[in-house]
Enzyme design. Sequence first.
Site, mmCIF file in Angstrom:
data_model
loop_
_atom_site.group_PDB
_atom_site.id
_atom_site.type_symbol
_atom_site.label_atom_id
_atom_site.label_comp_id
_atom_site.label_asym_id
_atom_site.label_seq_id
_atom_site.Cartn_x
_atom_site.Cartn_y
_atom_site.Cartn_z
ATOM 1 N N ASN A 7 -6.082 8.474 -3.849
ATOM 2 C CA ASN A 7 -4.673 8.485 -4.269
ATOM 3 C C ASN A 7 -4.597 8.555 -5.789
ATOM 4 O OD1 ASN A 7 -5.693 5.828 -4.141
ATOM 5 N ND2 ASN A 7 -3.663 4.914 -3.956
ATOM 6 N N GLU B 127 -1.724 8.054 -8.622
ATOM 7 C CA GLU B 127 -0.343 7.638 -8.879
ATOM 8 C C GLU B 127 0.161 8.213 -10.202
ATOM 9 O OE1 GLU B 127 -0.381 3.369 -8.276
ATOM 10 O OE2 GLU B 127 -0.518 3.670 -6.094
ATOM 11 N N CYS C 78 -0.837 10.716 -2.206
ATOM 12 C CA CYS C 78 -1.724 9.966 -1.312
ATOM 13 C C CYS C 78 -3.131 10.576 -1.287
ATOM 14 C CB CYS C 78 -1.182 9.971 0.109
ATOM 15 S SG CYS C 78 0.195 8.842 0.373
ATOM 16 N N GLU D 238 -4.897 11.310 1.286
ATOM 17 C CA GLU D 238 -5.000 12.373 2.295
ATOM 18 C C GLU D 238 -4.676 13.731 1.672
ATOM 19 O OE1 GLU D 238 -3.615 9.497 2.620
ATOM 20 O OE2 GLU D 238 -4.045 8.599 4.567
ATOM 21 N N CYS E 39 -0.006 6.952 6.041
ATOM 22 C CA CYS E 39 1.454 6.877 6.063
ATOM 23 C C CYS E 39 1.997 7.998 6.948
ATOM 24 C CB CYS E 39 2.023 6.976 4.645
ATOM 25 S SG CYS E 39 2.005 8.646 3.959
ATOM 26 N N CYS F 176 1.548 11.550 5.688
ATOM 27 C CA CYS F 176 0.158 12.045 5.715
ATOM 28 C C CYS F 176 -0.311 12.339 7.137
ATOM 29 C CB CYS F 176 -0.767 11.058 5.013
ATOM 30 S SG CYS F 176 -0.576 11.179 3.220
#
Length: 308
Positions: free
Chosen positions: A219, A221, A230, A232, A262, A265
């Site tokens: 991930n 940010e 994310c 993924e 999530c 994803c």
Amino acid sequence: MTALRNVELKARDPEPERTLHAALAAGAQDQGVLHQRDTYFAAREGRLKLREERAGDAAPHAQLIAYARPDQATARTSAYHLVDVPDPAALTAALDASLGTVVVVDKTRRLLLRDNVRIHLDAVDGLGSWVELEAVAPPESDLAAEHAEVAALRATLGMSDDRVVATGYAALLLEAGAATPRLVDLARGAMQRAYAPYSHFNVGVALRDEAGGLHAGANVENGAYPQGQCAEASAIGALIAAGGSAIREVAVMADTELIVPCGGCRQRLAEFAGPQTPVHLCGPEGVRRTVALAQLLPLAFDLAEATA
Ligand code: THU
């Protein structure tokens, strides 16, 4: 050089002794036992393996085998190139560094010959006993004779439909989890390198593609929070950029009780994976639970289905 061709068929063999006797009774000549180690590399076109072979006291022998073969549970044609390899250790290191190793298959093979059909009675580490037929075709052949020979021998040896497999040993070992430990290691490395200064929640994801290539992502940010990404999504980007087109296995890792992808994803994974694709939910020490993608995303949206 044009490729060599053969017609081949592979089946599980619950009774190898019986198959051996049937083959000998059908006039096959026993050529003895070989020990073979096949190292598969993540080739983009077709399949690529280095075969190291030992037979009794003879000097070990190595060949690079590049081949293309459809996955189907019938007799199928394989077109292949063979290259003698004088230094298998050096070639393994070079191909591992450039393409990556997919899986190693170790087996003991009893070779029998009947006319131009090779009969392989294989005991494969981790996969049990198998019988394989290979009719080697002369360059001018239209393959009809080879298909007929394989069909006749198939009936003689009792290779029934329920035993015939569409894939090869490498794919069977991967389905059985042969790449999972390396996938978990990659997810761990990505998790440790994640950029998550706002949530302090590091996630690593690793994916195996259709050629056996492994790809990872973390991930990432952003101070403008919605711009964060994310793990993924990062891993899928790596797979696509490396030339992959499908996801065959997923490892998601975070240091929490049970990380689950999530919702968004799950949809991202579903774009490239199938309902039965395994998703390993991992903690730093390894796999905690494995689920199929369909368990995470039932009633998944599929644009092709929606607009059919
Ligand atoms: N995160 C992922 O990378 N994958 C998931 O499936 C769940 C959440 C990240 C996004 C964000 O950087 C952090 O975890 C906290 O939500």
